[in-house]
Design a protein around this motif. Structure first.
Motif, PDB file in Angstrom:
ATOM      1  N   ALA A 106     -26.780   1.173 108.146  1.00 19.50           N
ATOM      2  CA  ALA A 106     -25.673   0.239 107.924  1.00 19.50           C
ATOM      3  C   ALA A 106     -25.630  -0.086 106.446  1.00 19.50           C
ATOM      4  CB  ALA A 106     -25.865  -1.039 108.743  1.00 19.50           C
ATOM      5  N   ALA A 107     -24.495  -0.602 105.981  1.00 16.69           N
ATOM      6  CA  ALA A 107     -24.351  -0.971 104.581  1.00 16.69           C
ATOM      7  C   ALA A 107     -23.377  -2.118 104.469  1.00 16.69           C
ATOM      8  CB  ALA A 107     -23.878   0.224 103.761  1.00 16.69           C
ATOM      9  N   GLU A 108     -23.531  -2.872 103.400  1.00 16.72           N
ATOM     10  CA  GLU A 108     -22.656  -4.026 103.190  1.00 16.72           C
ATOM     11  C   GLU A 108     -21.356  -3.623 102.514  1.00 16.72           C
ATOM     12  OE1 GLU A 108     -25.223  -6.761 101.144  1.00 16.72           O
ATOM     13  OE2 GLU A 108     -26.643  -6.776 102.815  1.00 16.72           O
ATOM     14  N   GLU A 109     -21.305  -2.373 101.993  1.00 11.85           N
ATOM     15  CA  GLU A 109     -20.075  -1.841 101.416  1.00 11.85           C
ATOM     16  C   GLU A 109     -19.878  -0.438 101.969  1.00 11.85           C
ATOM     17  OE1 GLU A 109     -19.733  -2.851  96.976  1.00 11.85           O
ATOM     18  OE2 GLU A 109     -21.869  -3.000  97.413  1.00 11.85           O
ATOM     19  N   THR A 110     -18.625   0.001 102.066  1.00  9.87           N
ATOM     20  CA  THR A 110     -18.362   1.292 102.701  1.00  9.87           C
ATOM     21  C   THR A 110     -19.110   2.431 102.010  1.00  9.87           C
ATOM     22  OG1 THR A 110     -16.314   1.322 101.427  1.00  9.87           O
ATOM     23  CG2 THR A 110     -16.141   0.810 103.768  1.00  9.87           C
ATOM     24  N   ASN A 111     -19.196   2.393 100.660  1.00 10.01           N
ATOM     25  CA  ASN A 111     -19.841   3.538 100.004  1.00 10.01           C
ATOM     26  C   ASN A 111     -21.341   3.583 100.266  1.00 10.01           C
ATOM     27  OD1 ASN A 111     -20.906   1.640  98.289  1.00 10.01           O
ATOM     28  ND2 ASN A 111     -19.564   2.157  96.554  1.00 10.01           N
ATOM     29  N   GLY A 112     -21.908   2.464 100.749  1.00  8.77           N
ATOM     30  CA  GLY A 112     -23.325   2.462 101.103  1.00  8.77           C
ATOM     31  C   GLY A 112     -23.623   3.403 102.262  1.00  8.77           C
ATOM     32  N   TYR A 113     -22.640   3.622 103.152  1.00  6.32           N
ATOM     33  CA  TYR A 113     -22.853   4.542 104.277  1.00  6.32           C
ATOM     34  C   TYR A 113     -23.059   5.968 103.768  1.00  6.32           C
ATOM     35  CZ  TYR A 113     -21.875   0.857 107.595  1.00  6.32           C
ATOM     36  OH  TYR A 113     -21.944  -0.293 108.321  1.00  6.32           O
ATOM     37  N   ALA A 117     -26.547   7.999 104.205  1.00  6.23           N
ATOM     38  CA  ALA A 117     -26.481   9.298 104.884  1.00  6.23           C
ATOM     39  C   ALA A 117     -27.029  10.384 103.970  1.00  6.23           C
ATOM     40  CB  ALA A 117     -25.050   9.609 105.298  1.00  6.23           C
ATOM     41  N   GLY A 118     -26.707  10.295 102.672  1.00  6.05           N
ATOM     42  CA  GLY A 118     -27.194  11.280 101.711  1.00  6.05           C
ATOM     43  C   GLY A 118     -28.707  11.267 101.594  1.00  6.05           C
ATOM     44  N   LEU A 129     -27.483  10.985 112.817  1.00  9.64           N
ATOM     45  CA  LEU A 129     -27.313   9.665 112.210  1.00  9.64           C
ATOM     46  C   LEU A 129     -26.372   8.835 113.063  1.00  9.64           C
ATOM     47  CD1 LEU A 129     -26.808  10.577 108.430  1.00  9.64           C
ATOM     48  CD2 LEU A 129     -28.874   9.744 109.548  1.00  9.64           C
ATOM     49  N   GLU A 130     -26.723   7.567 113.217  1.00 10.52           N
ATOM     50  CA  GLU A 130     -25.813   6.634 113.879  1.00 10.52           C
ATOM     51  C   GLU A 130     -25.389   5.588 112.855  1.00 10.52           C
ATOM     52  OE1 GLU A 130     -25.992   4.936 118.147  1.00 10.52           O
ATOM     53  OE2 GLU A 130     -26.942   3.384 116.932  1.00 10.52           O
ATOM     54  N   LEU A 131     -24.076   5.440 112.655  1.00 11.54           N
ATOM     55  CA  LEU A 131     -23.578   4.418 111.740  1.00 11.54           C
ATOM     56  C   LEU A 131     -23.377   3.122 112.513  1.00 11.54           C
ATOM     57  CD1 LEU A 131     -20.813   6.333 109.707  1.00 11.54           C
ATOM     58  CD2 LEU A 131     -23.311   6.424 109.468  1.00 11.54           C
ATOM     59  N   ASN A 132     -24.129   2.092 112.093  1.00 13.76           N
ATOM     60  CA  ASN A 132     -23.931   0.763 112.675  1.00 13.76           C
ATOM     61  C   ASN A 132     -22.887   0.063 111.805  1.00 13.76           C
ATOM     62  OD1 ASN A 132     -24.041  -1.898 113.428  1.00 13.76           O
ATOM     63  ND2 ASN A 132     -26.256  -2.088 113.279  1.00 13.76           N
ATOM     64  N   ILE A 133     -21.662  -0.002 112.315  1.00 14.64           N
ATOM     65  CA  ILE A 133     -20.589  -0.553 111.482  1.00 14.64           C
ATOM     66  C   ILE A 133     -20.312  -2.022 111.837  1.00 14.64           C
ATOM     67  CG2 ILE A 133     -19.513   1.656 110.956  1.00 14.64           C
ATOM     68  CD1 ILE A 133     -17.495   1.148 113.171  1.00 14.64           C
ATOM     69  N   SER A 134     -21.301  -2.658 112.471  1.00 18.20           N
ATOM     70  CA  SER A 134     -21.170  -4.093 112.764  1.00 18.20           C
ATOM     71  C   SER A 134     -21.906  -4.945 111.734  1.00 18.20           C
ATOM     72  CB  SER A 134     -21.706  -4.397 114.161  1.00 18.20           C
ATOM     73  OG  SER A 134     -20.913  -3.739 115.119  1.00 18.20           O
ATOM     74  N   ALA A 159     -19.890   8.977 104.979  1.00 18.26           N
ATOM     75  CA  ALA A 159     -21.119   9.506 105.587  1.00 18.26           C
ATOM     76  C   ALA A 159     -20.943  10.986 105.911  1.00 18.26           C
ATOM     77  CB  ALA A 159     -21.467   8.720 106.846  1.00 18.26           C
ATOM     78  N   ARG A 160     -19.741  11.337 106.425  1.00 19.83           N
ATOM     79  CA  ARG A 160     -19.452  12.737 106.770  1.00 19.83           C
ATOM     80  C   ARG A 160     -19.588  13.649 105.559  1.00 19.83           C
ATOM     81  NH1 ARG A 160     -19.850  15.096 111.203  1.00 19.83           N
ATOM     82  NH2 ARG A 160     -21.594  15.544 109.833  1.00 19.83           N
ATOM     83  N   ALA A 161     -19.101  13.161 104.403  1.00 20.61           N
ATOM     84  CA  ALA A 161     -19.164  13.963 103.183  1.00 20.61           C
ATOM     85  C   ALA A 161     -20.600  14.134 102.698  1.00 20.61           C
ATOM     86  CB  ALA A 161     -18.311  13.299 102.096  1.00 20.61           C
TER      87      ALA A 161
END
Lengths: 307, 263
Positions: A106-113, A117-118, A129-134, A159-161
């Protein structure tokens, strides 16, 4: 009739369809306490550790837990040691587990995902990978980005990229139309959806009539939310072509059968692990027995039967 | 605190005794594996066996006594989960996970000053008996609101106990911290070598720890917290210690007084 319990989740081969929900089973902590040899006889078909974030998070002030009618309200606040310590301390040990590892980020900003992931993309221990977007989002004044389809798509795309690994997005039910969020995640590159995270709620202390949780509001889990979860799994799996991991209030083999029939490919046990950390052992045995009784040869045969 | 081996497991345990003791409820169940290894200050997560989903989760209970293959706990019925536990009948089964937690560090040699408040006295009974059995000098003070709670002090069998109640209906009319001051004063220079073992309400524990500090005595404190798993998975039962949040279940429930931050 012989039952074959093996299941597939994208490229992941599972011994059976039952995994754990993130944050409800800590194999490293449990191994220090329980007599069972968890690294040999791991009860789940895949392991999802607690969510990690880019930087360590201390979590919310106590009380973090409050039991409600057939449910549990929590506001842990994503307490974790941060992804660097997770990679250095935990991953080598988790790599010894005899099942696929699904890292939750999880991340506090979108680019953190994308950055999380990288960091995990090159690690052989990690199968998916599971993205916790909560996670509370700074771009949304602390609201979960998973409530916003554009931010959900953005986090998923980043994350996909950053990774070729099997990418799961865990959806929050705290939205008007969960299908909109499911489509946003899939169109942005999600391979699979986890359905659902906890349901927003709160409780008051019956004596003081003040909020029972230190964070005032929290997420509700446990049997109380099973109908909410079942509906979401049903709607999403009927509409979209990606596999769904169903979760929310699973405590029995019958619950697993229902989630499979509603359209889940795999089913996660969460809060019920707190009743019995090794519940999955007996649950999977009972599941096999129930499938035998009902002439169901494989879990896959049952997926979506309710549609 | 000491390192505890990984030996907890989940057992289905027949209840052999279930009776009220004043405001509390004493429950004894057969759990030989737990009884064989349990240490003072450890706890178990218990709920009534069966598929009922409400109450959903087990409750943490300090181990109050161990006799042969029996484990005893003392329940204060305060909420839905604990009230249901007191409904146990002889022959019912409890689902019991344990033993859990670090337990008290018993390696000290100075006078052991045991300070309990309310149902917090429960795990201190096992501690007092164990320390007395090892020949350590043990002094016990227990404080209660009123007589209906204080009658449970009869469960301390192995050592003499000084009792006080806030309303004077049993024992001295005093707060337990007043008894503690008298005890430490009475010890004279040996007070600085004494070690407190404290379990009870937050304000009482804080007062006891401050008194200990004034006399130069060490203190171990057993904390209570809302728990879900008992094994360090959920991160729910945190207390502030050593500048961070620590889980009461697997980093406690016993902490050194010096590392706890009071709120």
């Amino acid at each position: 009739m012989a039952v074959n319990m093996e299941s597939s989740l994208g490229p992941l081969r599972l011994r059976h369809p039952v995994i754990n929900a993130s944050g409800t089973f800590d194999v490293l902590a449990a191994d220090r306490v329980l007599a069972a040899d968890l690294f040999t006889d791991f009860p789940f078909a895949a392991y999802v550790p607690k969510t990690v974030t880019l930087k360590p998070r201390e979590g919310n002030p106590p009380h973090r837990l409050y039991e409600t009618a057939a449910g549990l309200l929590n506001s842990i606040g994503l307490a974790n040691k941060g992804i660097e310590a997770f990679i250095a301390d935990d991953l080598p040990r988790l790599g010894r587990l005899p099942v696929p590892l699904i890292a939750s980020i999880a991340a506090e900003e979108t680019n953190g995902y994308g950055r999380c992931a990288g960091l995990l993309d090159g690690r052989d221990e990690v199968a998916a990978l599971e993205l916790n977007i909560s996670c509370p989002n700074v771009e949304l004044d602390g609201k979960a980005l998973g409530c916003d389809p554009f931010l959900t798509a953005s986090a998923t795309a980043q994350a996909r990229a950053a990774t070729g690994k099997f990418l799961i997005v865990k959806l929050t039910p705290n939205v008007t139309d969960i299908l909109v969020l499911a489509r946003a995640a899939v169109e942005a590159g999600a391979d699979c959806l986890s359905v659902i995270n906890t349901v927003h709620g709160m409780a008051l202390d019956p004596w003081t009539l003040r909020p029972a949780l230190g964070h005032v509001t929290g997420g509700l889990s446990g049997p109380a939310i099973k109908p909410v979860a079942l509906r979401a799994v049903y709607l999403i799996s009927r509409e979209l072509d990606v596999p769904v991991i169903g979760m929310g209030g699973v405590t029995s083999a019958n619950d697993v059968l229902e989630f499979l029939a509603a359209g889940a490919t795999a089913v996660a046990v969460g809060t019920a692990c707190f009743r019995d950390p090794l519940l999955a052992v007996s649950l999977v045995q009972e599941l096999e027995h129930q499938m035998e009784l009902r002439d169901i040869a494989t879990p896959g045969e049952l997926v979506g039967r309710a549609h | 605190m000491e390192t505890v081996p990984a030996q907890a497991d989940l057992y289905q345990c027949p209840v052999v005794e279930s009776r009220t003791v004043g405001a509390y409820h004493l429950i004894a169940f057969v759990a030989g594996e737990i009884a064989a290894v349990a240490r003072p200050g450890q706890f178990v997560m218990i709920r009534q066996s069966g598929p009922a989903l409400d109450p959903l989760l087990p409750r943490p209970m300090g181990i109050h006594a161990v006799e042969a293959d029996l484990v005893k706990v003392l329940v204060e019925p305060v909420g839905k989960g604990t009230v249901v536990l007191t409904d146990a009948r002889v022959g019912d089964r409890y689902s019991v996970l344990g033993p859990l937690g670090n337990g008290f560090d018993l390696s000290g040699e100075g006078t052991a000053v045991i300070v309990g408040g309310g149902v917090g006295m429960a795990p201190l009974a096992l501690l007092a008996g164990t320390l007395a059995g090892r020949g350590r000098d043990v002094r016990c003070q227990l404080g209660f609101k009123t007589r209906v709670q204080a009658v449970a002090a009869e469960l301390f069998r192995d050592v003499d106990v000084d009792i006080c109640t806030e309303d004077g209906t049993m024992g001295r009319k005093a707060m337990v911290s007043e008894l503690l001051v008298e005890c430490l004063t009475d010890l004279g220079p040996a007070a600085a070598e004494a070690e407190l073992f404290v379990c009870g309400p937050g304000a009482m524990m804080r007062a006891a720890v401050e008194t200990a500090r004034e006399y130069g005595a060490d203190a171990q404190v057993s904390v209570a917290a809302h728990m879900a798993c008992g094994v360090g998975a959920c991160q729910g039962c945190v207390v502030r210690a050593g500048g961070e949040y620590r889980c009461a279940c697997n980093q406690g429930p016993v902490f050194r007084a010096g590392e706890l931050e009071w709120r």
